[in-house]
Design an enzyme around this catalytic site. Structure first.
Site, PDB file in Angstrom:
ATOM      1  N   ARG A 115      44.249  33.484  32.707  1.00 40.29           N
ATOM      2  CA  ARG A 115      45.263  34.222  32.632  1.00 40.29           C
ATOM      3  C   ARG A 115      46.526  33.071  31.964  1.00 40.29           C
ATOM      4  NH1 ARG A 115      48.225  33.762  36.725  1.00 40.29           N
ATOM      5  NH2 ARG A 115      47.038  32.339  37.941  1.00 40.29           N
ATOM      6  N   LYS A 136      45.883  41.560  37.748  1.00 39.16           N
ATOM      7  CA  LYS A 136      46.836  40.970  38.307  1.00 39.16           C
ATOM      8  C   LYS A 136      48.232  41.292  38.260  1.00 39.16           C
ATOM      9  CE  LYS A 136      44.541  37.826  40.529  1.00 39.16           C
ATOM     10  NZ  LYS A 136      44.000  37.940  42.060  1.00 39.16           N
ATOM     11  N   HIS A 163      47.023  37.444  48.996  1.00 38.72           N
ATOM     12  CA  HIS A 163      45.706  37.142  47.984  1.00 38.72           C
ATOM     13  C   HIS A 163      44.640  36.492  48.833  1.00 38.72           C
ATOM     14  CE1 HIS A 163      44.523  34.255  44.519  1.00 38.72           C
ATOM     15  NE2 HIS A 163      44.080  35.537  44.410  1.00 38.72           N
ATOM     16  N   SER A 176      41.776  30.220  43.308  1.00 37.42           N
ATOM     17  CA  SER A 176      40.615  30.268  42.366  1.00 37.42           C
ATOM     18  C   SER A 176      39.624  28.989  42.525  1.00 37.42           C
ATOM     19  CB  SER A 176      40.946  30.434  40.976  1.00 37.42           C
ATOM     20  OG  SER A 176      39.602  30.391  40.204  1.00 37.42           O
ATOM     21  N   LYS A 190      36.661  32.056  47.899  1.00 35.10           N
ATOM     22  CA  LYS A 190      36.978  33.443  48.447  1.00 35.10           C
ATOM     23  C   LYS A 190      35.879  34.504  48.476  1.00 35.10           C
ATOM     24  CE  LYS A 190      40.676  35.042  46.450  1.00 35.10           C
ATOM     25  NZ  LYS A 190      40.625  33.985  45.469  1.00 35.10           N
ATOM     26  N   THR A 191      35.408  34.726  47.452  1.00 35.51           N
ATOM     27  CA  THR A 191      34.396  35.764  46.899  1.00 35.51           C
ATOM     28  C   THR A 191      33.381  35.211  47.692  1.00 35.51           C
ATOM     29  OG1 THR A 191      35.430  36.238  44.912  1.00 35.51           O
ATOM     30  CG2 THR A 191      33.238  36.926  45.301  1.00 35.51           C
ATOM     31  N   ASP A 230      39.499  39.946  47.069  1.00 39.48           N
ATOM     32  CA  ASP A 230      40.685  39.118  46.357  1.00 39.48           C
ATOM     33  C   ASP A 230      42.041  39.472  46.980  1.00 39.48           C
ATOM     34  OD1 ASP A 230      41.730  37.353  44.491  1.00 39.48           O
ATOM     35  OD2 ASP A 230      42.143  38.808  43.211  1.00 39.48           O
ATOM     36  N   ARG A 250      33.517  35.011  34.462  1.00 42.28           N
ATOM     37  CA  ARG A 250      33.777  36.039  35.362  1.00 42.28           C
ATOM     38  C   ARG A 250      32.812  37.222  35.412  1.00 42.28           C
ATOM     39  NH1 ARG A 250      37.856  34.961  39.350  1.00 42.28           N
ATOM     40  NH2 ARG A 250      39.067  33.157  38.706  1.00 42.28           N
TER      41      ARG A 250
END
Length: 517
Positions: free
Chosen positions: A59, A200, A219, A237, A241-242, A256, A322
Site C-alpha cells: 500500500r 482497503k 481490522h 500485517s 491473523k490469517t 481480515d 500475497r
C-alpha cells in the site's frame, strides 16, 4: 443484471463517458482468459494466476487522502493518517482520470461489502485490468440476482493503474493516489497496480459509515467453534491473523475485516488476502493449498517462466507476497459468513524485542490500553532502512484505515465487551529467548496450543502470575507448551538484559500513548 445501456447510463451519471467495451460481471474463467490474453498475468502450473505489481508491492499509505467536504469533515480524525484533499482538486483529478479512460475498455464488477443485510454496502469496481477485476470478485461478496437486477452502487471505485498524477497540477504527493470522497461516494485510485488498495479503500469507507450506526468496525480475523463460540484475532500485517484464524478445528468467518453489531459478528468480505512468503505445507496446510487452486491470484510470487513452478520462499520481488482467494475454495467455513458475539478476543503482536509473554490475560483497562496502542515490531530487512527491531504502534490495530478518532472505536469495543462478557488476551507471535538476532521466533505449534487452551476453557481457571513491567497476567502452565517459555524473562540467558529491554519497551508504549491522554 443491468443491460449494457443501463450500465453506460449509470457510468455517464458520474461523468465516466465515451468508454469502449464494458466487461460487466465476467466469470472467473473469462477474467483468466482476458488477463492471460492481454499479458496482465501468467498461469502457474497448478492453475493460480500470477501477477506482478512492482514497483508498488504494498500500500502507498502516504498517497491516500480524504476529501475535505462538509458532510464528513467534522467526523474525521485529521492528521498523519487522514490527510485532507481539497474538493476542487478532487473534482479536477477525477475529471482528468475519467478523460484518460475515454476510449478504453473497462471491467466492471457489481458486488457487496458486508454479510449482514442491515449493513450491506453495494460496491461497484471499475478498472482497466481483468486481473484487478478478478481480485475484487475474490475479495468482495457476490451480489444476489435480485441485488443485481436494479443495482445502484453505494460506493464506486475507479481504478486507473496506468494513469499517473502530476503533483504540480493535481495536488497529490506523487504520481500515485488513493482519494476518497464521502459526499460523492467515490474512490479514485491511480499510479499503482497493487490490488490491495481496492480492498482497503472500501474497508476505510466501512470504518467511517458503520460506527455512525453504533457498529464496531474491526481490522481482525474471526472464526467460530463447534459449540458456536466466536473468536476475534486483531493484528497488523505479519502477526498471524490469517494463519491463526484458519484452523481445521474451527469454521473460518473471515481473515481480515469484520463488524460487530448488536446481533453479533459479520464479515465484510467474501475472500481472503493472505501473506504467503515462506509458506509451507507442513506449518500452514490450508493456506498453502490455496496457492495451488484455480481462481487464486498470487501477487508478486516468483515463478519459473518455463516450468511455471512458484517459489514461495523467494522474496526477490518483495517480502509482501500475497494470495487472493475466495472463501468458497476453503473447507470448514462459516456458511453465513457471520458469527455470534465473541467469547474470546486476541490481540496479536509480533514482538521482535522478545519481551512480551506468548499469552497473557488482560483486564478491561489493559485491553483498552493495548487496543489503542496497537503494538507490533518490524525486523531488519522487512523495510528499507530497518536494521534492528523497531516498535510500531497502529491505533486499533489498523490506524491507516480508521477515519474517526481511535477513541470512537475503543469506546465501541469497550461497550460491546462489557455488554457481552468477552475476555481479551494478548498473544506474542514474535521472538522468545532474546530479541531478533539472538532469540528465536515463537513456534507456531506453541501458539496454536495456547490458543486451543484459551478456546477450550483450559486457561480460564489456570494459575496466573503477574509480570512486573506491563502488569500482565501470565499462566504458569499450559498443555503442549514448555512452562519455561510462558514467562519470557525465564528464556533469556541474561535476565538483566531482559529487564533493560522490557523497560525500554514500556517507555516506548508510554510515549506513544501520550496522544490519547
Amino acid at each position: 443484471m443491468l443491460s449494457v445501456e443501463e450500465l453506460r447510463a449509470s457510468l455517464d451519471s458520474i461523468g465516466l463517458t465515451h468508454v469502449e467495451e464494458l466487461y460487466h460481471n465476467l466469470s472467473t474463467a473469462e477474467l483468466y482468459e482476458h488477463a492471460i490474453s492481454f499479458d496482465e498475468a501468467a498461469l502457474s502450473e497448478h492453475g493460480a494466476l500470477v501477477a506482478v505489481t512492482a514497483p508498488h508491492t504494498g500500500r502507498s499509505a502516504n498517497d491516500k487522502f480524504l476529501v475535505d467536504e462538509p458532510s464528513s469533515t467534522g467526523n474525521v480524525w485529521w492528521g498523519k493518517v487522514n490527510k485532507k484533499f481539497p474538493q476542487d482538486k478532487f473534482n479536477a483529478l477525477k475529471s482528468r482520470v475519467f478523460a484518460y479512460l475515454q476510449g478504453h475498455d473497462l471491467y466492471v464488477l457489481d458486488c457487496m461489502a458486508g454479510s449482514d443485510d442491515k449493513y450491506r454496502l453495494p460496491v461497484r469496481v471499475i478498472g482497466q485490468k481483468a486481473w484487478h477485476n478478478l481480485f475484487a470478485k475474490n475479495m468482495f461478496i457476490a451480489a444476489t440476482e435480485s441485488e443485481l437486477e436494479n443495482f445502484a452502487p453505494g460506493f464506486t471505485i475507479v481504478h486507473a493503474p496506468d494513469f499517473k498524477a502530476d503533483p504540480a497540477i493535481d495536488g497529490t504527493r506523487s504520481e500515485t493516489f488513493i482519494v476518497l470522497d464521502f459526499s460523492q461516494k467515490i474512490v479514485i485510485i491511480g499510479g499503482t497496480q497493487y490490488a490491495g488498495e481496492v480492498k482497503k479503500s472500501i474497508f476505510t469507507v466501512l470504518n467511517y459509515l458503520l460506527p455512525l450506526e453504533n457498529v464496531m468496525s474491526m481490522h481482525c480475523s474471526a472464526n467460530i467453534g463447534a459449540s458456536g463460540d466466536t473468536a476475534l484475532f486483531f493484528g497488523l500485517s505479519g502477526t498471524g491473523k490469517t494463519t491463526l484464524s484458519t484452523d481445521p478445528e474451527r469454521a473460518l468467518i473471515g481473515d481480515d475485516e469484520h463488524g460487530w453489531s448488536n446481533d453479533g459478528t459479520f464479515n465484510f468480505e467474501g475472500g481472503c488476502y493472505a501473506k504467503v512468503i515462506n509458506l509451507s505445507a507442513e506449518a500452514e496446510p490450508i493456506i498453502y493449498q490455496t496457492t495451488r487452486v484455480f481462481g487464486t491470484i498470487l501477487e508478486n510470487v516468483v515463478m519459473d517462466p518455463y516450468s511455471r513452478k512458484i517459489d514461495l520462499f523467494d522474496d526477490s520481488i518483495t517480502e509482501n507476497t500475497r494470495a487472493s482467494y475466495s472463501r468458497d475454495i476453503l473447507g470448514g467455513i462459516a456458511e453465513s459468513n457471520k458469527g455470534g458475539h465473541p467469547t474470546n478476543i486476541f490481540f496479536l503482536s509480533c514482538d521482535a524485542f522478545g519481551v512480551m509473554p506468548p499469552v497473557s490475560r488482560l483486564t478491561p483497562e489493559q485491553a483498552m490500553y493495548h487496543f489503542l496502542s496497537g503494538y507490533t515490531a518490524k525486523v531488519a530487512g522487512t523495510e528499507k532502512g530497518v536494521k534492528e527491531p523497531t516498535a510500531t504502534f497502529s491505533a486499533c490495530f489498523g490506524a491507516p484505515f480508521m477515519v474517526h478518532h481511535p477513541k470512537v472505536y475503543a469506546n465501541l469495543l469497550r461497550d460491546k465487551i462489557n455488554a457481552h462478557g468477552a475476555q481479551v488476551w494478548l498473544v506474542n507471535t514474535g521472538w522468545s529467548g532474546g530479541e531478533y538476532g539472538v532469540g528465536k521466533r515463537m513456534k507456531i505449534d506453541y501458539t496454536r496450543a495456547l490458543l486451543r487452551a484459551v478456546l477450550s476453557g483450559d486457561l480460564k481457571n489456570a494459575e496466573y502470575v503477574t509480570e512486573p513491567f506491563f502488569g500482565l497476567q501470565v499462566p504458569t502452565s499450559c498443555n503442549g507448551v514448555p512452562s519455561e517459555i510462558l514467562n519470557p524473562r525465564n528464556t533469556w540467558a541474561d535476565v538483566a538484559a531482559y529487564d533493560a529491554k522490557a523497560k525500554h519497551l514500556v517507555g516506548l508504549f508510554a510515549e506513544n500513548y501520550k496522544q490519547f491522554e
